[in-house]
Design a protein around this motif. Sequence first.
Motif, PDB file in Angstrom:
ATOM      1  N   HIS A 253       0.837  -1.203   0.000  1.00  0.00           N
ATOM      2  CA  HIS A 253       0.000   0.000   0.000  1.00  0.00           C
ATOM      3  C   HIS A 253       0.870   1.251   0.000  1.00  0.00           C
ATOM      4  CE1 HIS A 253      -4.471   0.613   0.933  1.00  0.00           C
ATOM      5  NE2 HIS A 253      -4.030   1.777   0.457  1.00  0.00           N
ATOM      6  N   GLY A 254       0.506   2.204  -0.834  1.00  0.00           N
ATOM      7  CA  GLY A 254       1.191   3.486  -0.858  1.00  0.00           C
ATOM      8  C   GLY A 254       0.787   4.332   0.340  1.00  0.00           C
ATOM      9  N   LYS A 255       1.758   4.897   1.027  1.00  0.00           N
ATOM     10  CA  LYS A 255       1.465   5.687   2.223  1.00  0.00           C
ATOM     11  C   LYS A 255       0.672   6.952   1.896  1.00  0.00           C
ATOM     12  CE  LYS A 255       5.838   5.330   3.485  1.00  0.00           C
ATOM     13  NZ  LYS A 255       7.127   5.469   4.215  1.00  0.00           N
ATOM     14  N   GLY A 256       0.743   7.416   0.640  1.00  0.00           N
ATOM     15  CA  GLY A 256       0.019   8.623   0.263  1.00  0.00           C
ATOM     16  C   GLY A 256      -1.228   8.360  -0.556  1.00  0.00           C
ATOM     17  N   ASP A 257      -1.726   7.118  -0.540  1.00  0.00           N
ATOM     18  CA  ASP A 257      -2.918   6.759  -1.317  1.00  0.00           C
ATOM     19  C   ASP A 257      -4.084   7.665  -0.931  1.00  0.00           C
ATOM     20  OD1 ASP A 257      -5.136   5.549  -2.507  1.00  0.00           O
ATOM     21  OD2 ASP A 257      -4.368   3.526  -2.195  1.00  0.00           O
ATOM     22  N   GLY A 258      -4.606   8.416  -1.906  1.00  0.00           N
ATOM     23  CA  GLY A 258      -5.696   9.337  -1.644  1.00  0.00           C
ATOM     24  C   GLY A 258      -7.069   8.770  -1.928  1.00  0.00           C
ATOM     25  N   ILE A 259      -7.155   7.524  -2.395  1.00  0.00           N
ATOM     26  CA  ILE A 259      -8.435   6.888  -2.692  1.00  0.00           C
ATOM     27  C   ILE A 259      -8.802   5.883  -1.595  1.00  0.00           C
ATOM     28  CG2 ILE A 259      -9.733   5.465  -4.324  1.00  0.00           C
ATOM     29  CD1 ILE A 259      -9.184   8.270  -5.330  1.00  0.00           C
ATOM     30  N   ILE A 260      -7.916   4.958  -1.327  1.00  0.00           N
ATOM     31  CA  ILE A 260      -8.105   4.009  -0.226  1.00  0.00           C
ATOM     32  C   ILE A 260      -6.915   4.190   0.716  1.00  0.00           C
ATOM     33  CG2 ILE A 260      -8.368   1.592   0.446  1.00  0.00           C
ATOM     34  CD1 ILE A 260      -9.459   0.987  -2.321  1.00  0.00           C
ATOM     35  N   SER A 265      -4.976  -1.186   4.964  1.00  0.00           N
ATOM     36  CA  SER A 265      -4.052  -2.322   4.963  1.00  0.00           C
ATOM     37  C   SER A 265      -3.436  -2.536   6.339  1.00  0.00           C
ATOM     38  CB  SER A 265      -2.949  -2.109   3.919  1.00  0.00           C
ATOM     39  OG  SER A 265      -3.441  -2.366   2.610  1.00  0.00           O
ATOM     40  N   ARG A 266      -3.191  -1.459   7.050  1.00  0.00           N
ATOM     41  CA  ARG A 266      -2.646  -1.596   8.404  1.00  0.00           C
ATOM     42  C   ARG A 266      -3.622  -2.353   9.299  1.00  0.00           C
ATOM     43  NH1 ARG A 266      -0.527   4.693   8.841  1.00  0.00           N
ATOM     44  NH2 ARG A 266       1.344   4.441   7.536  1.00  0.00           N
ATOM     45  N   ARG A 267      -4.898  -2.047   9.167  1.00  0.00           N
ATOM     46  CA  ARG A 267      -5.909  -2.749   9.958  1.00  0.00           C
ATOM     47  C   ARG A 267      -5.933  -4.239   9.616  1.00  0.00           C
ATOM     48  NH1 ARG A 267     -11.203   0.593   8.664  1.00  0.00           N
ATOM     49  NH2 ARG A 267     -12.188  -1.329   9.403  1.00  0.00           N
ATOM     50  N   ASN A 290      -3.264   5.064  -6.061  1.00  0.00           N
ATOM     51  CA  ASN A 290      -3.990   3.887  -5.594  1.00  0.00           C
ATOM     52  C   ASN A 290      -3.573   2.688  -6.431  1.00  0.00           C
ATOM     53  OD1 ASN A 290      -7.083   2.371  -6.096  1.00  0.00           O
ATOM     54  ND2 ASN A 290      -6.154   2.446  -4.073  1.00  0.00           N
ATOM     55  N   ALA A 291      -2.861   1.745  -5.803  1.00  0.00           N
ATOM     56  CA  ALA A 291      -2.389   0.522  -6.464  1.00  0.00           C
ATOM     57  C   ALA A 291      -1.506   0.823  -7.674  1.00  0.00           C
ATOM     58  CB  ALA A 291      -3.564  -0.361  -6.873  1.00  0.00           C
ATOM     59  N   THR A 292      -0.629   1.813  -7.533  1.00  0.00           N
ATOM     60  CA  THR A 292       0.284   2.161  -8.632  1.00  0.00           C
ATOM     61  C   THR A 292       1.754   1.975  -8.241  1.00  0.00           C
ATOM     62  OG1 THR A 292       0.160   4.500  -7.960  1.00  0.00           O
ATOM     63  CG2 THR A 292      -1.313   3.784  -9.722  1.00  0.00           C
ATOM     64  N   SER A 293       2.015   1.306  -7.127  1.00  0.00           N
ATOM     65  CA  SER A 293       3.396   1.121  -6.684  1.00  0.00           C
ATOM     66  C   SER A 293       4.222   0.338  -7.704  1.00  0.00           C
ATOM     67  CB  SER A 293       3.435   0.404  -5.326  1.00  0.00           C
ATOM     68  OG  SER A 293       2.898   1.225  -4.309  1.00  0.00           O
ATOM     69  N   TYR A 294       3.572  -0.614  -8.393  1.00  0.00           N
ATOM     70  CA  TYR A 294       4.309  -1.391  -9.407  1.00  0.00           C
ATOM     71  C   TYR A 294       4.850  -0.487 -10.510  1.00  0.00           C
ATOM     72  CZ  TYR A 294       5.255  -4.554 -13.288  1.00  0.00           C
ATOM     73  OH  TYR A 294       5.852  -5.203 -14.331  1.00  0.00           O
TER      74      TYR A 294
END
Length: 315
Positions: A253-260, A265-267, A290-294
Motif C-alpha cells: 500500500h502506498g502511504k500517500g494513497d488518496g483513494i483508499i 491495509s494496516r488494519r 492507488n495501487a500504482t506502486s508497481y
Amino acid sequence: MRISGVTYSARKTHKARNTIITVIILLLVVVLTIVIISAYNGWQLLHPERKDIEAFSSNIVPEYRDINIRGTDKDILLKGWFFQIKNNDRTVILAHSYGKNRLEFGEKSITMIKSFLDKGYNVFTLDFRNSGQSDGKYTTMGCYEKDDLKAAIHYVKQQGSKHIIMMGFSTGAAASLLAAEEEKVEAVIADSPYANLEDYLKRDLNRWVSLPAFPFNNTILYVMEAMTGMDTSNADIEKSLKNLSPGRLLLIHGKGDGIIPVENSRRLNSRYAEIAPGMSEIWETDDTGNATSYLKYPEEYMNKVFEFLGKIEEK
C-alpha cells in the motif's frame, strides 16, 4: 379602518401557515435534489466506462489461451487469458481494479506476467463483470467480483492447478481477499485493498465523487445497494480473514494513497497477525497513487513479491 384582535390573529395564523408550507416545500426540494444527485452518481459509479484491451505486437506477449468461463451465478460470461506452463500446477490469478481490465497496467502488465512465468507460475487474468470484454451490468467494487474470482479458481483447479495465489489491485485486492474466504488458496497478495466496504464507503465515498461526504456518502451508498441488490456489509474483510488461515498474506500500500488510505491495509495486517501470527506482512511504499506502486518501483515490487512467494515454497 380599525382592525379587530380576531382579524389580526387570523392574518398572523395565515402567515405562519404559509411560512411552514414554504419551509416544507423547500425541504422537499432539497431532499429531491439530494436523491437525484445521489441516483446519478450512484449509477455512474456502478457503470464506469469500459476500458478496451490495448493492442500489442504478438512478439511481446507470451503464448496464452483465450478463456470463456461462466461466473458462479451462471448468467455472466467472463473472458480472460490463461498463460500456462506445461505440467505446472502453480498459478497466480490476477484481479484488476475498478474501471480497468485483465491488464491492470496495460502493456506493463505483460512484463509482470513474464516475470511470473519465468519463476514457474502459470498466470490467469480475467476481465471482471462489466469490465473489458466480459458480460455484466454493474461494477460493485469487489462485492460481486469475488464471485468472478471464485469461478476463476474453479477453472484453474480443473486445469490441474493445486497451488493458487491470488494477486489483486485496489478493489480487485479486496475481491481476492473475499474470494479467499470461501475458496482455499495458498496466499493472497493484496495491493491497496479496503478493510470493510460498507465502512469505507460511508467514510470515504466522497473520494470517488466531487461531492461533500455529508449527506452524499450515505445516500449514494443506499442508491447503489438498491440498484444492485448488493449488501456492502457482507464485504467485511477484517471479519472474513479468519477463513484465509493458514494461507499467507502480503499487503502492499502506498502511504500517500488518496483513494483508499493506507490505514485499511494496516488494519488488515494487524487483524491477520492476531489470527495467524507470522503469516502476514505489509510493505508500505512512498507512492501516492492507488495501487500504482508497481509502476513506480517495478523491480523492487517484483522482488518483494517473489521474496514473499519464496516463503511458501520453503514450506
